[in-house]
Design a protein around this motif. Structure first.
Motif, PDB file in Angstrom:
ATOM      1  N   LEU A   1       7.779  44.583  51.095  1.00 47.72           N
ATOM      2  CA  LEU A   1       7.756  44.261  49.599  1.00 47.72           C
ATOM      3  C   LEU A   1       8.411  45.261  48.797  1.00 47.72           C
ATOM      4  CD1 LEU A   1       4.161  42.620  49.510  1.00 47.72           C
ATOM      5  CD2 LEU A   1       6.389  41.468  48.768  1.00 47.72           C
ATOM      6  N   GLU A   2       8.777  46.515  49.469  1.00 50.80           N
ATOM      7  CA  GLU A   2       9.205  47.545  48.528  1.00 50.80           C
ATOM      8  C   GLU A   2      10.703  47.594  48.625  1.00 50.80           C
ATOM      9  OE1 GLU A   2       7.932  50.123  47.242  1.00 50.80           O
ATOM     10  OE2 GLU A   2       5.880  50.195  47.973  1.00 50.80           O
ATOM     11  N   THR A   3      11.087  48.367  47.729  1.00 52.32           N
ATOM     12  CA  THR A   3      12.752  48.243  47.307  1.00 52.32           C
ATOM     13  C   THR A   3      13.578  48.897  48.372  1.00 52.32           C
ATOM     14  OG1 THR A   3      12.838  50.350  46.189  1.00 52.32           O
ATOM     15  CG2 THR A   3      12.581  48.198  44.794  1.00 52.32           C
ATOM     16  N   PRO A   4      14.825  48.511  48.900  1.00 51.30           N
ATOM     17  CA  PRO A   4      15.470  49.388  49.914  1.00 51.30           C
ATOM     18  C   PRO A   4      15.286  50.875  49.804  1.00 51.30           C
ATOM     19  CG  PRO A   4      16.662  47.570  48.955  1.00 51.30           C
ATOM     20  CD  PRO A   4      15.791  47.533  48.189  1.00 51.30           C
ATOM     21  N   ASP A   5      15.403  51.589  48.448  1.00 44.90           N
ATOM     22  CA  ASP A   5      15.554  52.765  48.298  1.00 44.90           C
ATOM     23  C   ASP A   5      14.087  53.279  48.768  1.00 44.90           C
ATOM     24  OD1 ASP A   5      17.836  53.139  47.228  1.00 44.90           O
ATOM     25  OD2 ASP A   5      17.335  53.375  45.174  1.00 44.90           O
ATOM     26  N   VAL A   6      12.977  52.937  48.477  1.00 43.08           N
ATOM     27  CA  VAL A   6      11.520  53.313  48.853  1.00 43.08           C
ATOM     28  C   VAL A   6      11.462  53.177  50.345  1.00 43.08           C
ATOM     29  CG1 VAL A   6       9.145  52.883  48.732  1.00 43.08           C
ATOM     30  CG2 VAL A   6      10.688  52.712  46.624  1.00 43.08           C
ATOM     31  N   GLN A   7      12.214  51.930  51.038  1.00 46.88           N
ATOM     32  CA  GLN A   7      12.026  51.664  52.323  1.00 46.88           C
ATOM     33  C   GLN A   7      12.729  52.842  53.182  1.00 46.88           C
ATOM     34  OE1 GLN A   7      13.400  47.991  52.932  1.00 46.88           O
ATOM     35  NE2 GLN A   7      11.724  47.158  52.850  1.00 46.88           N
ATOM     36  N   ARG A   8      13.979  53.274  52.582  1.00 43.52           N
ATOM     37  CA  ARG A   8      14.924  54.411  53.086  1.00 43.52           C
ATOM     38  C   ARG A   8      14.002  55.658  53.078  1.00 43.52           C
ATOM     39  NH1 ARG A   8      19.342  51.439  52.216  1.00 43.52           N
ATOM     40  NH2 ARG A   8      19.645  52.039  50.240  1.00 43.52           N
ATOM     41  N   SER A   9      13.397  56.128  51.975  1.00 44.45           N
ATOM     42  CA  SER A   9      12.692  57.297  51.872  1.00 44.45           C
ATOM     43  C   SER A   9      11.367  57.320  52.815  1.00 44.45           C
ATOM     44  CB  SER A   9      12.210  57.882  50.585  1.00 44.45           C
ATOM     45  OG  SER A   9      11.353  56.954  50.126  1.00 44.45           O
ATOM     46  N   LEU A  10      10.781  55.935  53.153  1.00 41.24           N
ATOM     47  CA  LEU A  10       9.578  56.219  53.823  1.00 41.24           C
ATOM     48  C   LEU A  10      10.296  56.338  55.405  1.00 41.24           C
ATOM     49  CD1 LEU A  10       7.559  53.265  52.420  1.00 41.24           C
ATOM     50  CD2 LEU A  10       6.668  55.391  52.766  1.00 41.24           C
TER      51      LEU A  10
ATOM     52  N   PHE B   1      -5.310  63.069  42.278  1.00 43.49           N
ATOM     53  CA  PHE B   1      -4.158  63.183  43.415  1.00 43.49           C
ATOM     54  C   PHE B   1      -2.996  62.588  43.042  1.00 43.49           C
ATOM     55  CE2 PHE B   1      -3.358  63.685  47.643  1.00 43.49           C
ATOM     56  CZ  PHE B   1      -2.281  62.645  47.907  1.00 43.49           C
ATOM     57  N   ALA B   2      -2.988  61.664  42.068  1.00 44.98           N
ATOM     58  CA  ALA B   2      -1.771  61.083  41.676  1.00 44.98           C
ATOM     59  C   ALA B   2      -0.891  62.053  41.101  1.00 44.98           C
ATOM     60  CB  ALA B   2      -1.957  59.867  40.826  1.00 44.98           C
ATOM     61  N   GLU B   3      -1.391  63.064  40.345  1.00 45.99           N
ATOM     62  CA  GLU B   3      -0.224  64.022  39.695  1.00 45.99           C
ATOM     63  C   GLU B   3       0.423  64.739  40.666  1.00 45.99           C
ATOM     64  OE1 GLU B   3      -3.152  66.315  37.551  1.00 45.99           O
ATOM     65  OE2 GLU B   3      -3.805  64.842  36.229  1.00 45.99           O
ATOM     66  N   ASN B   4      -0.292  64.841  41.964  1.00 44.69           N
ATOM     67  CA  ASN B   4       0.544  65.562  43.059  1.00 44.69           C
ATOM     68  C   ASN B   4       1.205  64.756  43.781  1.00 44.69           C
ATOM     69  OD1 ASN B   4      -0.799  67.614  42.068  1.00 44.69           O
ATOM     70  ND2 ASN B   4      -2.425  67.550  43.511  1.00 44.69           N
ATOM     71  N   SER B   5       1.250  63.449  43.788  1.00 41.67           N
ATOM     72  CA  SER B   5       1.599  62.545  44.662  1.00 41.67           C
ATOM     73  C   SER B   5       3.131  62.211  44.086  1.00 41.67           C
ATOM     74  CB  SER B   5       1.027  61.425  44.477  1.00 41.67           C
ATOM     75  OG  SER B   5       1.232  60.264  45.289  1.00 41.67           O
ATOM     76  N   VAL B   6       3.829  62.064  45.286  1.00 37.55           N
ATOM     77  CA  VAL B   6       5.317  61.645  45.184  1.00 37.55           C
ATOM     78  C   VAL B   6       5.758  60.093  45.134  1.00 37.55           C
ATOM     79  CG1 VAL B   6       6.485  63.988  45.445  1.00 37.55           C
ATOM     80  CG2 VAL B   6       6.141  62.466  47.143  1.00 37.55           C
ATOM     81  N   SER B   7       4.841  59.592  45.936  1.00 34.79           N
ATOM     82  CA  SER B   7       5.004  58.144  46.381  1.00 34.79           C
ATOM     83  C   SER B   7       3.882  57.117  45.958  1.00 34.79           C
ATOM     84  CB  SER B   7       5.209  58.312  47.702  1.00 34.79           C
ATOM     85  OG  SER B   7       5.120  56.789  48.271  1.00 34.79           O
ATOM     86  N   THR B   8       4.231  56.114  45.538  1.00 35.12           N
ATOM     87  CA  THR B   8       3.028  55.283  45.437  1.00 35.12           C
ATOM     88  C   THR B   8       2.703  54.326  46.696  1.00 35.12           C
ATOM     89  OG1 THR B   8       4.723  53.496  44.676  1.00 35.12           O
ATOM     90  CG2 THR B   8       3.682  54.638  42.794  1.00 35.12           C
ATOM     91  N   PHE B   9       3.338  54.825  47.760  1.00 33.65           N
ATOM     92  CA  PHE B   9       2.805  54.256  48.929  1.00 33.65           C
ATOM     93  C   PHE B   9       2.698  55.372  50.127  1.00 33.65           C
ATOM     94  CE2 PHE B   9       4.964  50.715  52.030  1.00 33.65           C
ATOM     95  CZ  PHE B   9       3.730  51.013  52.709  1.00 33.65           C
ATOM     96  N   PRO B  10       1.354  55.820  49.931  1.00 33.19           N
ATOM     97  CA  PRO B  10       0.996  56.909  50.852  1.00 33.19           C
ATOM     98  C   PRO B  10       0.836  56.637  52.232  1.00 33.19           C
ATOM     99  CG  PRO B  10      -0.857  55.838  49.625  1.00 33.19           C
ATOM    100  CD  PRO B  10       0.086  55.254  49.153  1.00 33.19           C
ATOM    101  N   LEU B  11       1.040  57.382  53.027  1.00 36.88           N
ATOM    102  CA  LEU B  11       1.027  57.391  54.537  1.00 36.88           C
ATOM    103  C   LEU B  11      -0.326  57.821  55.104  1.00 36.88           C
ATOM    104  CD1 LEU B  11       5.038  58.334  55.632  1.00 36.88           C
ATOM    105  CD2 LEU B  11       3.570  56.157  55.325  1.00 36.88           C
TER     106      LEU B  11
END
Ligand code: SF4
Length: 458
Positions: free
Chosen positions: A133-142, A23-33
């Motif tokens: 704990l995520e970076t601001p960039d990851v937070q914004r994309s979430l 699944f990780a190959e298709n995954s774009v984020s390491t923080f799945p919803l």
């Protein structure tokens, strides 16, 4: 739907076959919803092991919260728990493990209201602290992924409310410069934690949520989606999965919700040995309340019903009481009520059975807190966990007789009212022994062994 996850898409396979689709190959984020079940296969043992690892994280969070840890302490705790339990030797499988474990626990915790409530609240907390704990960039994309329907406050409105908004920031102890000037207008009932803690400005039913508070919105949304998914999963579970998987997944799923994650205490350790000479003294000093209650009832009534005999017998075995001594102990009490002959005929077998000397000769494991707390004793039975079973007055009397002082007693009662039974037991342990028990009480034999260690060192 979850059913497709198990029956059409995710195939749980035997130990000889390996995972074939990453699944990780298709995954774009390491923080799945966790919006959809992944298309992958998982080995049966990973199905259980991943779930147990995630459970360790959720139980750690539960302990941290009920101990009243502050938000920054919770952030550190979640970071440590995640790092310790959710790693995988193959980096590409880390996200898969995260996703699989979440979906397995959905199955485990969808099955009644109490389980659902616990899982929802722990997963929501996990989400919150992982997000922080995520970076601001990851937070914004979430934030974008959630696609929330709230309007940002216009510049003109921000300027007109600036003083009031800044007042709220100051009242929460933050500096004005640390808070972004982007605000969202949100119906106040959607951010209950911000409203409850007076951390947000409200006007005409709308809460003005600063960018750095946005996590509350996301948690509300995440929680609501998960809540609906759990109800749906439960329907599928009852309608199909439970029966179809009765020989394979059902036993694993049913055992996981009461699973105990520590040592089994089947064999006595260095700090556990128990002889008949000082058993009364030791029971008073080092038995947890559940076992002390059974022990006292046995001494007073010279009898215990089946559930109580099982719970106490296995505990005493784990505490180091030899089989011959156990038989002598039980016989000395039961004989006073039913006579020695009847004891030999009707009761001795079960005592030996618990020690693995009869029947299938299985060496039975002493019960964990989780298992004991879930048991429901009937009238005239004394097993189970007293923190759950006793009325408040009886519990107060029992705790006083164990030597718990007034202040600690109120704390213990507070935990019981909130149904944190193991934490109540941990606080009792700490009050009696004057020592902290950071890992918390998870097993009566752990209580006993830790208590003995402390008394031996003094
Ligand atoms: Fe026994 Fe565990 Fe309840 Fe304590 S919390 S009384 S050890 S079952």
């Amino acid at each position: 739907l979850f059913i497709s996850y198990f029956h059409l898409v995710m195939e749980v396979i035997g130990s000889r076959r390996r995972s074939s689709l990453s699944f990780a190959e298709n995954s774009v984020s390491t923080f799945p919803l966790y919006r959809e079940a992944p298309e992958l296969e998982v080995r049966l043992e990973d199905f259980e092991l991943y779930a147990v690892d995630r459970l360790r994280v959720l139980k750690g969070i539960s302990d941290g919260l009920s101990r009243g840890k502050k938000p920054n302490e919770m952030e550190d705790l979640v970071k440590q728990l995640w790092k310790a339990n959710m790693k995988h030797p193959d980096e590409t499988q880390v996200v898969n493990k995260d996703i699989i474990s979440h979906f397995v626990l959905r199955l485990v915790y969808c099955r009644d209201e109490e389980l659902r409530r616990w899982f929802l609240s722990m997963e929501a907390s996990l989400f919150r602290y992982r997000f922080l704990l995520e970076t601001p960039d990851v937070q914004r994309s979430l934030l974008l992924e959630f696609d929330l329907p709230y309007k940002a406050v216009s510049n003109a409105e921000y300027e007109s409310l600036k003083d009031k908004l800044n007042q709220v920031i100051r009242s929460t102890g933050q500096s004005i410069s640390s808070v972004d000037s982007i605000y969202y207008k949100v119906p106040f009932e959607q951010v209950p934690d911000l409203v409850g803690n007076r951390r947000v400005f409200i006007l005409k039913g709308l809460a003005y949520v600063a960018m750095n508070q946005v996590v509350s919105l996301l948690v509300t949304e995440y929680r609501s989606n998960l809540s609906k998914a759990l109800v749906l999963t439960n329907r599928k579970w009852i309608a199909m999965i439970k029966e179809q998987e009765k020989d394979r997944l059902t036993p694993i799923v049913e055992a996981l919700s009461t699973s105990y994650l520590g040592p089994d205490y089947n064999q006595p350790n260095d700090h556990t040995e128990l002889s008949l000479v000082d058993i009364d003294k030791v029971a008073k000093r080092s038995f947890p309340l559940c076992m002390r209650h059974l022990f006292d009832k046995l001494r007073d009534d010279h009898h215990l019903k089946h559930g109580g005999r099982l719970q106490l017998n296995l505990f005493l075995k784990g505490a180091g009481l030899k089989l011959d001594d156990a038989l002598e102990f039980w016989k000395s009490e039961f004989s006073k009520k039913v006579g020695a002959e009847r004891f030999d005929k009707e009761y001795a077998y079960a005592i030996r059975h618990g020690y693995g000397k009869e029947g299938k000769r299985t060496d039975y494991t002493p019960y964990s807190c989780q298992k004991i707390i879930c048991s429901t004793p009937g009238v005239g039975e004394h097993h189970g966990c007293p923190y759950r079973q006793f009325g408040e007055e009886n519990l107060r009397v029992a705790l006083c007789s164990m030597g718990v002082g007034n202040r600690a007693l109120e704390e213990v009662i507070g935990k019981v009212r909130n149904r944190h039974y193991q934490l109540a037991c941990t606080l009792t342990f700490e009050a009696i022994h004057g020592a902290s028990c950071d890992e918390g009480i998870n097993h009566p034999n752990q209580y006993y062994s830790d208590s003995k260690k402390i008394s031996e060192s003094r």
